[in-house]
Design an enzyme around this catalytic site. Sequence first.
Site, PDB file in Angstrom:
ATOM      1  N   LYS A 170       1.069  -1.508  -0.004  1.00 19.83           N
ATOM      2  CA  LYS A 170       0.200  -0.197   0.097  1.00 19.83           C
ATOM      3  C   LYS A 170       1.135   1.329   0.304  1.00 19.83           C
ATOM      4  O   LYS A 170       1.822   2.086   0.648  1.00 19.83           O
ATOM      5  CB  LYS A 170      -1.114  -0.165   1.662  1.00 19.83           C
ATOM      6  N   THR A 200      -7.555   9.415   9.194  1.00 16.33           N
ATOM      7  CA  THR A 200      -6.955   8.014   8.582  1.00 16.33           C
ATOM      8  C   THR A 200      -7.427   7.357   9.452  1.00 16.33           C
ATOM      9  O   THR A 200      -6.765   5.800   9.390  1.00 16.33           O
ATOM     10  CB  THR A 200      -5.883   8.664   7.559  1.00 16.33           C
ATOM     11  N   GLY A 202      -7.078   3.602  11.343  1.00 15.09           N
ATOM     12  CA  GLY A 202      -7.920   2.589  11.150  1.00 15.09           C
ATOM     13  C   GLY A 202      -8.454   1.503   9.557  1.00 15.09           C
ATOM     14  O   GLY A 202      -8.466   1.246   9.202  1.00 15.09           O
ATOM     15  N   THR A 203      -7.114   2.838   8.699  1.00 10.68           N
ATOM     16  CA  THR A 203      -7.170   1.999   6.937  1.00 10.68           C
ATOM     17  C   THR A 203      -6.386   1.043   7.261  1.00 10.68           C
ATOM     18  O   THR A 203      -7.388   0.257   6.445  1.00 10.68           O
ATOM     19  CB  THR A 203      -6.426   3.007   5.918  1.00 10.68           C
ATOM     20  N   GLY A 204      -5.529   0.708   7.005  1.00 11.60           N
ATOM     21  CA  GLY A 204      -4.718  -1.062   7.357  1.00 11.60           C
ATOM     22  C   GLY A 204      -5.962  -1.754   7.752  1.00 11.60           C
ATOM     23  O   GLY A 204      -5.878  -2.838   6.911  1.00 11.60           O
ATOM     24  N   CYS A 205      -5.723  -1.487   8.649  1.00 17.72           N
ATOM     25  CA  CYS A 205      -7.034  -2.350   9.364  1.00 17.72           C
ATOM     26  C   CYS A 205      -7.902  -2.741   9.112  1.00 17.72           C
ATOM     27  O   CYS A 205      -8.797  -4.079   8.369  1.00 17.72           O
ATOM     28  CB  CYS A 205      -7.184  -2.431  10.850  1.00 17.72           C
TER      29      CYS A 205
END
Length: 445
Positions: A170, A200, A202-205
């Site tokens: 990512k 932003t 929490g985007t990865g989880c």
Amino acid sequence: MKEIKKLLVIAGSDSMAGAGIQADLKTAAALGVHASTVLTAVTSQNTRGVHNIHMVPLEHISSQLKAIADDVGFDAVKLGMLGSKDVAKLVYDFLKGHKKPVIIDPVLFAQSGGKLSDANIFKRLFSIATLITPNTKEAEILTDTEIKTVTDMEKVAKLLAEESRAVLVKGGDTDINVDILCIEAETTSFPIRRIITKDTHGTGCSLATAIACFILNNFSLKDAVIEGRKFVRLALMGGYPLGSQFGTIDQLTILKKEAKKYEVLKELYSAYLSLRHKGLGYLLPEIQSNFVCLLPYGETAEDVAGFPGRIIRHFDDIYAPFYPDFGVSKHMASVLIAAHRYFPEIRSAMNIKFSEKILEAIKKLSFNVASFDRKREPKIIKEKEGSSLDWGVSDACENATTPLDAIFDRGDIGKEPVIRIFGKSPLEVSKKILKISKELKNVKF
């Protein structure tokens, strides 16, 4: 009774509830999947940093895993923060006998910068992963390779794909502006369309969990990645501030957007009725008209409500043969989306006939008006189906400093001149059209 898909999430808790287990639960629920949870750690964190980490004892993690496996069961697994080598070994030993999709988000750091796990604890788990989803910083650490370009990202993705079945690197935390998916040494690049926001967290989880949910809903791996990215983009659009440094995305935005559909249709039809029986037929162009409204968080023609079959002239009146619906107005949807891109408060539009007298009336009302010249339209735009109106409206908006009330063009060969009226809502558009009609009441056509 409906049989629901079940996702097992093994990860840590975020006291801010924007990332970690809390984000996983919200994401899965929003996508119609039940998430069972195995907690590996409890973090004390806010936007200023990670203040404390309490690792859940191994015997309790083992007990959680056994409790889920012995009764509830699961159809796929998502791994997040593991925290220690011992936890990673325990999870590996538990999963190696299960032939279920496993999505790993190799969480190494919190957004605030605090370290959550060592990189080497994930290595063995990669061998049973369906997909791993590191950001560029994590990918650099996992491969000991610096990433500065798209080529670097592709190289790293291929290296990591040798250790697992597939990898999504990512690029959101860089200025490279792409995500790279690698499946069996074949890479696909997904451009990142930036949303200007600090919210932003929490985007990865959420992305990894969303991908797992789409896989459970029978999407291919590549399509699950595409849909997962759409989900997170919506969540970013609905994000909100929390602490002093940044805020969180809203994983429920997808549901909020869906819930607004009835309200938008009702609002649009009500505004149309306010124009009925007012003798406004003379304002419709030869190509007829449409009255459209964009959903909150909408970006595509499918998010634009309009009238199937257009709004037509019926004697001296206007008439819509059908009730409004979404995705039925290609041209006016393009017009509205282009204007909304420049002025997000614009959510509705209707096209009317062009004449110098109507234009003069609009200017007398002190409307904010702009125009574009179809004769200036670049050849490459003319040759691309459906791009003319996007170009024209964008050209008109380019130098505007405040939201436009109207955009007109004087036509071209085979193109009728048209005026488009814009507003924050369908009711505002209808009021503007009634004002134009009132200004024109003594004008004969």
